[in-house]
Design an enzyme around this catalytic site. Structure first.
Site, PDB file in Angstrom:
ATOM      1  N   SER A   1       1.014  -1.235  -0.141  1.00 29.37           N
ATOM      2  CA  SER A   1       0.079   0.113  -0.174  1.00 29.37           C
ATOM      3  C   SER A   1       0.727   1.324  -0.087  1.00 29.37           C
ATOM      4  O   SER A   1       1.986   1.256   0.431  1.00 29.37           O
ATOM      5  CB  SER A   1      -0.999  -0.109   1.106  1.00 29.37           C
ATOM      6  OG  SER A   1      -0.013   0.564   2.330  1.00 29.37           O
ATOM      7  N   ASP A   2       0.237   2.283  -0.675  1.00 28.71           N
ATOM      8  CA  ASP A   2       0.835   3.695  -0.105  1.00 28.71           C
ATOM      9  C   ASP A   2       0.873   3.693   1.290  1.00 28.71           C
ATOM     10  O   ASP A   2      -0.060   3.101   1.898  1.00 28.71           O
ATOM     11  CB  ASP A   2       0.412   4.728  -1.005  1.00 28.71           C
ATOM     12  CG  ASP A   2       1.322   6.047  -1.181  1.00 28.71           C
ATOM     13  OD1 ASP A   2       2.340   5.984  -0.327  1.00 28.71           O
ATOM     14  OD2 ASP A   2       0.824   6.741  -2.039  1.00 28.71           O
ATOM     15  N   TRP A   3       1.696   4.689   2.042  1.00 31.31           N
ATOM     16  CA  TRP A   3       1.724   4.917   3.286  1.00 31.31           C
ATOM     17  C   TRP A   3       0.299   5.635   3.832  1.00 31.31           C
ATOM     18  O   TRP A   3      -0.050   6.781   3.675  1.00 31.31           O
ATOM     19  CB  TRP A   3       2.808   5.671   3.827  1.00 31.31           C
ATOM     20  CG  TRP A   3       3.970   4.833   3.883  1.00 31.31           C
ATOM     21  CD1 TRP A   3       4.789   4.831   5.197  1.00 31.31           C
ATOM     22  CD2 TRP A   3       4.850   3.835   3.097  1.00 31.31           C
ATOM     23  NE1 TRP A   3       5.872   3.950   5.074  1.00 31.31           N
ATOM     24  CE2 TRP A   3       5.724   3.294   4.218  1.00 31.31           C
ATOM     25  CE3 TRP A   3       4.411   3.137   1.974  1.00 31.31           C
ATOM     26  CZ2 TRP A   3       6.699   2.305   3.485  1.00 31.31           C
ATOM     27  CZ3 TRP A   3       5.199   2.114   1.616  1.00 31.31           C
ATOM     28  CH2 TRP A   3       6.296   1.711   2.085  1.00 31.31           C
ATOM     29  N   GLY A   4      -0.349   4.494   4.570  1.00 31.85           N
ATOM     30  CA  GLY A   4      -1.704   5.061   4.997  1.00 31.85           C
ATOM     31  C   GLY A   4      -2.968   4.845   3.816  1.00 31.85           C
ATOM     32  O   GLY A   4      -4.067   5.533   4.200  1.00 31.85           O
ATOM     33  N   ALA A   5      -2.733   4.118   3.099  1.00 32.03           N
ATOM     34  CA  ALA A   5      -4.035   3.745   1.947  1.00 32.03           C
ATOM     35  C   ALA A   5      -4.697   2.918   2.366  1.00 32.03           C
ATOM     36  O   ALA A   5      -5.923   2.794   1.458  1.00 32.03           O
ATOM     37  CB  ALA A   5      -3.177   3.532   0.636  1.00 32.03           C
TER      38      ALA A   5
END
Length: 758
Positions: free
Chosen positions: A228-232
């Site tokens: 994931s993108d960070w916090g997605a």
């Protein structure tokens, strides 16, 4: 070996497996059983490893690393070989810092010049983005360090990027926004692919099974790990089912608990979890295995970067990359290159305090920084005036007056203007294309004071060149050049290097001219990609809308000619000649125009390119392969690539608007699809079996007038089933079901096609 038969998998508890699919810290994965922890850090134009291992974002306190030109600049090189060398250098530095995966490259399309993160993306064209991104991945991974291809997919704005839904029809996705990812995945197999924050047609990318599994894995054959993108990630279990293997950052106890509860309750098949854990273990084994065995030593030395990291060598590569990244837009009177035996006024704070990269998660702490002021001063006598301050509260009037005085005393002025840090960044989009008012006032005043004014632009995204463009004879677009940009500017300005950059995105006259203008950045958390496939030059060329500078444009200190075009349905070849008196490099561009049909298609589309370096008077024959995809479009009815038969125009060009030569090639019609009563009259008439029979039955209705039309054209779009409901028509076509069965027989259809071609 499947996860179910892997002995290492059986040694892990459910809790351990659940912990592995979520990060351990901001940049690190979990260690459990025999699976070790690895570190990921930001890229893609340099390593950003937080000091002390990093359990936070780490902006401003990372380990010093070589800062290469960001994607917006280096894309203008149009040089995959250069991108491969840069990727290898970043990989070498990552290897020495114990980093397993570098988060890059970003290959999202520049849908609008307002996107705040455009400095991190390559182009408005998927072929340029794909070729350059593939080269970067190839170089990085040759060092035994993994890439993380991002942001998958349709992440083309920063406004509400965490929640916005990109509403994109499938043809547009397949032809514009997915091909760069597809090219890199199928050719280079990046170790990881990073999902984006946004929703795609209503579904978050992190939970999008169609995107992460059906397209990425099943169609393209991706073998690596999806992160994931960070916090997605909002919901870990749906994301896991969709195909997202690793959630970052960690720890996220709620995600781990949710996975355990779902498996325990039977909501989640443990085999799905096992598959994700197996991919994580494969990534760890790949990263640690390369370090332990050095089995990539041969490939590591094949791209021309020393296997021993030396700051000097990488800085020199950064300087070379920066010189190739600049685009000479205007050079009236041949003012550039400058002679050193003259007085030069260097005006603009950017010359003394350069902006070398964009703001946000990709910020690199450089190992050193070359300033243009110092580098130019080493070659010629210089007088400096700042012209402006980055603090907007400072009155610009005294600074402009000082700059005008310097301009009047100088033989030539190098005027540095552009966008300050705060004007473009990750996290928000721009609202206009203009330069700061103080910079516009400075340009006007200095240009009036000295007619030999060279404007040197610093910007990560396109800026408007209006209304000042015609008031200065020379414009050098330098984008953001990384840590060696200052010395590279001196190299180009004084002719040590002939500029060879070409625009990887169009420069419009007005923001209102851009194809996404009415649909950017959307409303109510939805953005509609209403322009479809007509992105960038595809739009401008199709509607014949002038731009200030077209895609692919760039000047040189020499000149080039393209001659002797030879084209076929499989490729093209052309001779490129340096007709000037200096060595230089030219980017030969090959565009394809589809035959006119019922599908709206761009006037021309880039299908191949090559950068060719030549000495004065030297010629080279350049050959290009064109596969079926170069002539195909995505058909939403069959959910497949379709290549219509007909005459295609192949054009070799200096830019998307400057075609040097063209040739027509014919591609045979593909095998027609099956006919049914729901097929249109036009489908029956164009079919090799039914067409001749129905044309004879229609008699005079099939005869064309002097205008080229017939009575059948009026009903061509009508489904056959509807036509048969008209009185008398159904009875006259009573044998049509038998005819349809014959038409759909491959043997009959093949024989009929042979006679049709004769």
């Amino acid at each position: 070996m499947s996860p179910q038969t892997d002995p290492q998998m059986s040694q892990l508890t459910l809790a351990e497996k659940a912990s592995l699919v979520v990060g351990a810290a901001f940049w690190e994965t979990v260690s459990a059983g025999s699976i070790r922890s690895i570190m990921m850090t930001d890229g893609p134009h340099g390593l950003r490893k937080p000091i002390g291992g990093g359990d936070h974002l780490g902006l401003g306190d990372s380990v010093p690393a070589t800062c290469f030109p960001p994607a917006a600049g280096i894309a203008s090189s149009w040089n995959p070989a250069l991108l491969e060398r840069v990727g290898a250098a970043i990989g070498q530095e990552a290897l020495e810092q114990g980093v397993a995966v570098v988060l890059g490259p970003g290959v999202n399309i520049k849908r609008s010049p307002l996107c705040g993160r455009n400095f991190e993306y390559f182009s408005e064209d998927p072929l340029v983005s794909g070729e350059l991104g593939a080269a970067w991945v190839r170089g990085l991974q040759s060092r035994g360090v993994g890439a993380s291809l991002k942001h998958f997919a349709a992440n083309n704005q920063e406004t509400n990027r965490m929640t916005v839904s990109a509403e994109v029809d499938e043809r547009t996705l397949r032809e514009i926004y997915l091909p760069a990812f597809e090219r890199i995945v199928t050719r280079e197999q990046p170790w990881t692919v990073m999902c984006s924050y946004n929703r795609v047609n209503g579904v978050y990318a992190s939970e999008n099974h169609w995107l992460l599994t059906e397209v990425l894995r099943e169609e393209w054959g991706f073998e690596g790990l999806v992160v994931s993108d960070w916090g997605a990630v909002d919901e870990r279990v749906p994301a896991l089912v969709a195909g997202l293997d690793l959630e970052m950052p960690g720890p996220q106890k709620d995600s781990t608990d949710a996975v355990i509860d779902a498996v325990t309750s039977g909501e989640l098949d443990e085999a799905v979890l096992d598959t994700a854990v197996a991919r994580i273990r494969e990534l760890v084994d790949r990263a640690t295995g390369d370090r332990a065995t050095g089995d990539r030593a041969e490939s590591r030395s094949s791209v021309g970067v020393s296997t021993s990291s030396t700051t000097g060598l990488h800085h020199q590569l950064a300087r070379e990359a920066a010189a190739e990244s600049m685009v000479l837009l205007r050079n009236e009177g041949g003012i550039l290159p400058l002679a050193t035996a003259q007085s030069i006024g260097v005006i603009g704070e950017f010359a003394r305090t350069p902006r070398i990269q964009g703001a946000g998660s990709s910020q690199v702490i450089p190992t050193r920084v070359d300033t243009a002021l110092e580098s130019i001063g080493q070659l010629a006598p210089v007088e400096f005036a700042p012209g402006y301050r980055f603090d907007p509260r400072v009155d610009p009037a005294p600074l402009i007056a000082e700059a005008v005085a310097v301009a009047r005393r100088s033989d030539t002025v190098l005027l540095f203007v552009g966008l300050p840090d705060g004007d473009e960044s990750e996290g928000y989009d721009r609202t206009h294309l203009g330069l700061p008012p103080a910079h516009l006032a400075l340009i006007e005043a200095v240009a009036q004071a000295n007619p030999r004014t060279v404007v040197v632009l610093t910007n990560g995204g396109v800026v408007s060149l209006e209304p000042w463009h015609d008031s200065v004879p020379v414009i050098l677009e330098t984008w953001l050049l990384g840590q060696a940009g200052g010395s590279a500017i001196a190299d180009v300005v004084f002719g040590r290097v002939s500029p060879s950059g070409r625009l990887a995105e169009s420069i419009p006259f007005r923001l209102q001219d851009t194809p996404s203008y009415l649909n950017f950045p959307g409303e109510n958390d939805v953005v509609r990609y209403g322009e479809g496939v007509f992105v960038g030059y595809r739009y401008y060329e199709t509607v014949d809308l002038p731009v200030r500078y077209p895609f692919g444009f760039g000047l040189s200190y020499t000149s080039f000619e393209l001659t002797d075009l030879a084209a076929s349905s499989r490729g093209a070849a052309v001779t490129v000649t340096n007709t000037g008196d200096r060595a230089g490099a030219h980017v030969v561009q090959v565009y394809v125009s589809a035959p006119k049909g019922e599908l709206a298609s761009p006037r021309r589309e880039l299908r191949a390119f090559a950068k060719v370096a030549l000495e004065p008077g030297e010629s080279a024959r350049v050959e290009f392969d064109l596969d079926d995809r170069a002539f195909s479009h995505w058909d939403t009815r069959t959910s497949s690539w379709v290549m219509p038969g007909g005459d295609y125009l192949i054009e070799v060009a200096h830019s998307a608007h400057d075609v040097a030569a063209s040739a027509t090639v014919t591609r045979r019609s593909p095998r027609p699809g099956p006919l049914t009563l729901d097929s249109r009259i036009a489908d029956f008439l164009s079919h090799p079996v039914t067409g001749p029979i129905l044309a004879r039955a229609a008699g005079g209705a099939a005869e064309r007038t002097e205008g080229g039309t017939s009575q059948l054209d009026m009903v061509a779009s009508m489904p056959m089933r509807r036509l048969m409901r008209f009185p008398g028509v159904g009875s006259s076509l009573s044998q049509l079901p038998l005819l349809i069965r014959l038409a759909n027989n491959p043997v009959v259809r093949g024989v009929a096609s042979l006679f049709q071609r004769r």
